[in-house]
Design a protein around this motif. Structure first.
Motif, mmCIF file in Angstrom:
data_model
loop_
_atom_site.group_PDB
_atom_site.id
_atom_site.type_symbol
_atom_site.label_atom_id
_atom_site.label_comp_id
_atom_site.label_asym_id
_atom_site.label_seq_id
_atom_site.Cartn_x
_atom_site.Cartn_y
_atom_site.Cartn_z
ATOM 1 N N THR A 107 0.935 -1.119 0.043
ATOM 2 C CA THR A 107 0.016 -0.080 -0.037
ATOM 3 C C THR A 107 0.981 1.159 -0.137
ATOM 4 O O THR A 107 2.168 1.034 -0.160
ATOM 5 N N LYS A 108 0.271 2.495 0.126
ATOM 6 C CA LYS A 108 1.042 3.439 0.178
ATOM 7 C C LYS A 108 2.237 3.563 1.345
ATOM 8 O O LYS A 108 2.997 4.428 1.321
ATOM 9 N N GLY A 248 -4.960 4.187 7.637
ATOM 10 C CA GLY A 248 -3.981 5.098 6.812
ATOM 11 C C GLY A 248 -4.465 6.345 6.406
ATOM 12 O O GLY A 248 -5.520 6.650 6.496
ATOM 13 N N LYS A 249 -3.330 7.070 6.086
ATOM 14 C CA LYS A 249 -3.663 8.370 5.811
ATOM 15 C C LYS A 249 -2.971 8.925 4.518
ATOM 16 O O LYS A 249 -1.815 8.148 4.202
ATOM 17 N N GLU A 250 -3.398 9.857 3.674
ATOM 18 C CA GLU A 250 -2.692 10.349 2.717
ATOM 19 C C GLU A 250 -1.329 11.077 2.945
ATOM 20 O O GLU A 250 -1.185 11.679 3.895
ATOM 21 N N ARG A 251 -0.177 10.604 2.283
ATOM 22 C CA ARG A 251 1.051 11.082 2.767
ATOM 23 C C ARG A 251 1.303 12.452 1.876
ATOM 24 O O ARG A 251 0.769 12.502 0.510
ATOM 25 N N VAL A 252 1.628 13.682 2.232
ATOM 26 C CA VAL A 252 1.917 14.820 1.965
ATOM 27 C C VAL A 252 3.768 14.745 1.695
ATOM 28 O O VAL A 252 4.215 15.063 2.760
ATOM 29 N N GLU A 419 2.267 6.066 -9.030
ATOM 30 C CA GLU A 419 1.259 6.011 -7.984
ATOM 31 C C GLU A 419 1.739 5.664 -6.537
ATOM 32 O O GLU A 419 1.151 5.981 -5.440
ATOM 33 N N VAL A 420 3.131 5.460 -6.586
ATOM 34 C CA VAL A 420 3.889 4.740 -5.333
ATOM 35 C C VAL A 420 4.662 5.953 -5.033
ATOM 36 O O VAL A 420 4.738 6.386 -3.798
ATOM 37 N N VAL A 421 5.858 6.589 -5.837
ATOM 38 C CA VAL A 421 6.978 7.551 -5.525
ATOM 39 C C VAL A 421 6.180 8.676 -5.140
ATOM 40 O O VAL A 421 5.265 9.346 -5.523
#
Length: 580
Positions: A107-108, A248-252, A419-421
């Motif tokens: 996942t992210k 999980g949370k969106e990474r900034v 999508e990943v980096v």
């Protein structure tokens, strides 16, 4: 004679009437029978009940779709989904490592591994327990639903009576309906009264409706059975929103406050530069030393890292995103990416180095890779990135523009990598490479913009950095006795190119086709030789920065520090900050 004639006539009339009456009644009887047969065939509902899912132990439905193959399993009340179903319908990046018998989910922010038949799994290399393991049944690999429900926005509902496993997906909107009226209600195999029925319903029962066909609703009961119901027997109700919260949370990702990323690579071959001799670089905020490199097929890394260099960079306010390359060795790359063990070995070393040298990020630079390794490269980056993010490291990756070259361009799955980096750096060079059969610019403006636009079809502008060259090539075209031209070249830094021009007293001119300054020289002593050079200088860098602004990219990256003239840094930062 007349009487006889009249008598005979009357007898014939009576005989005709007696024949008409039986024929009429026969006709009526046949008509009634025909109508009865027609009613029986076309109007009388079929009362035959059939099995909904013959020959399937645990039928699986998803958004109204029924899967004919064995894609679910239930054991002691625990629901499993087949590996193939999850990969095809939930997560195309789901992976299986045959050597270690391990399912890999990325996942992210997590890399999870589940070893077949073991109750211990791992998240970012940390162990945790699962109630039921990954298992194999009748040649099919199954994953337990419980950990999947914490990873993906799905839920599985199992009805013990019907045996149906129903998938629900967060975010879906489902139309509900209520059965209305008197009499009997049949859920049929097709949208007609003559279709056999699967199950019966009760007045007031709630169903989920997925489609309409020929006046019938395609619907699913609470017990999971699915079929057709006459729409006249249904009153539409509310639309149900399905919501399942996933951890999980969106990474900034890190970015310079109020500005663009300005990165330069530090080319380290054997030893690191003397930092005291490095000139001031206004506007620079990230430096990427080429420190880590794949050294063999077993996944071992070579390191040229230097802690004193990191301390110097941090004192200057620069982030340090150390570069990790595959050594441009395609055979080593194939072997190192081939299985989970060697991929984890590389990840472990990078994590150790990142901690030892207080790094801020890792820049992945895999080049000269076989096309067959395209998927394995994506898998490695998907496995690596959550580990680096967990340590709050920025992850960037270098890519080329699109082309038909397999080992230079086609092996990058840009969309899936993006999508990943956190960031991708498109190396808009070399349009004309060192051994090019034709002289030309390293990176002409039209070629750069067109190539960048192609990458933007797959990579968001907010993640893309424009890679620019701080070097040019001096081309030498030499004609032989047969008037055939031999082309050779050598790379020059900006300062070397300027000195070469001054030594010959040349005056560069603007070349419209390339959008760059151009110089050409013929040596009177060697008339068969022509020198050509398309220049990288203040003007060309300003144009490249304008492209960053035009397409609102995340920033730019330059190859490499030491090839530039001092004026370039001010030109970049002034153009970057200049308002329209």
């Amino acid at each position: 004679m007349e009487l006889q004639t009249n008598h005979r006539t009357r007898r014939r009339v009576r005989r005709g009437r007696s024949l008409f009456r039986p024929a009429f009644f026969t006709f009526i009887l046949l008509a009634v029978i025909s109508l009865s047969v027609i009613w029986y065939i076309f109007g009388m509902p079929n009362r035959e009940q059939v099995e909904a899912f013959p020959d399937i132990s645990y039928p699986l439905t998803d958004r109204g779709k029924v899967f004919p193959n064995q894609t679910a399993w239930v054991e002691q009340g625990k629901v499993y989904l087949s590996f193939d179903f999850v990969k095809e319908n939930v997560d195309e990046s789901l992976a299986w490592d045959e050597k270690s018998k391990t399912v890999i989910i990325t996942t992210k922010d997590k890399t999870l591994t589940f070893v077949e038949d073991q109750l211990e799994a791992f998240v970012n290399a940390k162990p945790f327990s699962v109630q039921v393991p990954v298992k194999e049944e009748d040649g099919i690999r199954y994953l337990p639903i419980e950990p999947l429900e914490n990873i993906y926005p799905i839920r599985a509902k199992y009805d013990d009576g019907s045996g149906v496993v129903k998938i629900e997906r967060s975010g879906d909107a489902v139309q509900l309906g209520n059965v209305i009226g008197d009499g009997e209600f049949f859920l049929r195999t097709g949208p007609t009264l003559k279709a056999p029925y699967i199950d019966m319903l009760q007045a007031g029962e709630t169903i989920e409706i997925y489609a309409e066909k020929n006046g019938w609703y395609y619907a699913q009961k609470e017990n999971g059975l699915i079929g057709f119901l006459d729409k006249n027997q249904v009153q539409l109700g509310e639309i149900k929103q399905i919501i399942h919260n996933v951890e999980g949370k969106e990474r900034v990702p890190w970015s310079p406050l109020g500005g663009k990323i300005n990165l330069t690579w530090e080319h380290v071959v054997s030893k690191n530069p003397e930092t005291a001799k490095i000139q001031t670089m206004p506007g620079l905020n990230v430096i990427s030393p080429t420190w880590f490199e794949l050294s063999n097929e077993a996944g071992d890394l070579a390191s040229r890292a230097d802690l004193s260099y990191v301390k110097w960079a941090h004192q200057k306010g620069y982030q340090v995103w150390a570069l990790f390359s595959n050594g441009f060795n395609p055979d080593w790359t194939t072997a190192a990416l081939a299985n989970l063990q060697t991929r984890q070995k590389m990840i472990a070393q990078l994590l150790q180095y990142a901690e030892m040298y207080h790094l801020d990020g890792i820049n992945i630079d895999f080049e000269n890779v076989y096309l067959k390794d395209k998927q394995n490269l994506v898998q490695f980056v998907r496995e690596l990135t959550p580990y680096l993010h967990e340590k709050n490291l920025v992850v960037s990756m270098d890519i080329t523009i699109k082309s038909t070259s397999e080992q230079w361009s086609l092996f990058y799955d840009r969309a899936r990598l993006a999508e990943v980096v956190d960031y991708m750096i498109v190396m808009t060079y070399d349009e004309h490479w060192a051994s090019s059969p034709k002289a030309g610019s390293v990176a002409s403006m039209p070629w750069v913009e067109q190539g960048m636009k192609g990458v933007l079809e797959e990579v968001p502008a907010s993640k893309l950095l424009l890679g620019v060259p701080y070097y040019t090539r001096l081309w030498m075209e030499e004609k032989d006795a047969n008037d055939q031209v031999k082309v050779t070249s050598k790379a020059l830094s900006m300062m070397q190119a300027e000195n070469w021009i001054k030594e010959r007293g040349l005056q560069p001119k603007y070349d419209e086709a390339s959008g760059q300054m151009y110089v050409e020289f013929k040596d009177e002593k060697v008339p068969a030789v022509t020198y050509k050079m398309w220049l990288e200088e203040k003007g060309s860098m300003q144009k490249r920065v304008e492209l960053v602004k035009k397409y609102d990219l995340a920033g730019m990256a330059s190859w490499r520090r030491g090839f530039e003239q001092p004026v370039i840094w001010d030109a970049i930062v002034d153009t970057m900050e200049k308002r329209p």
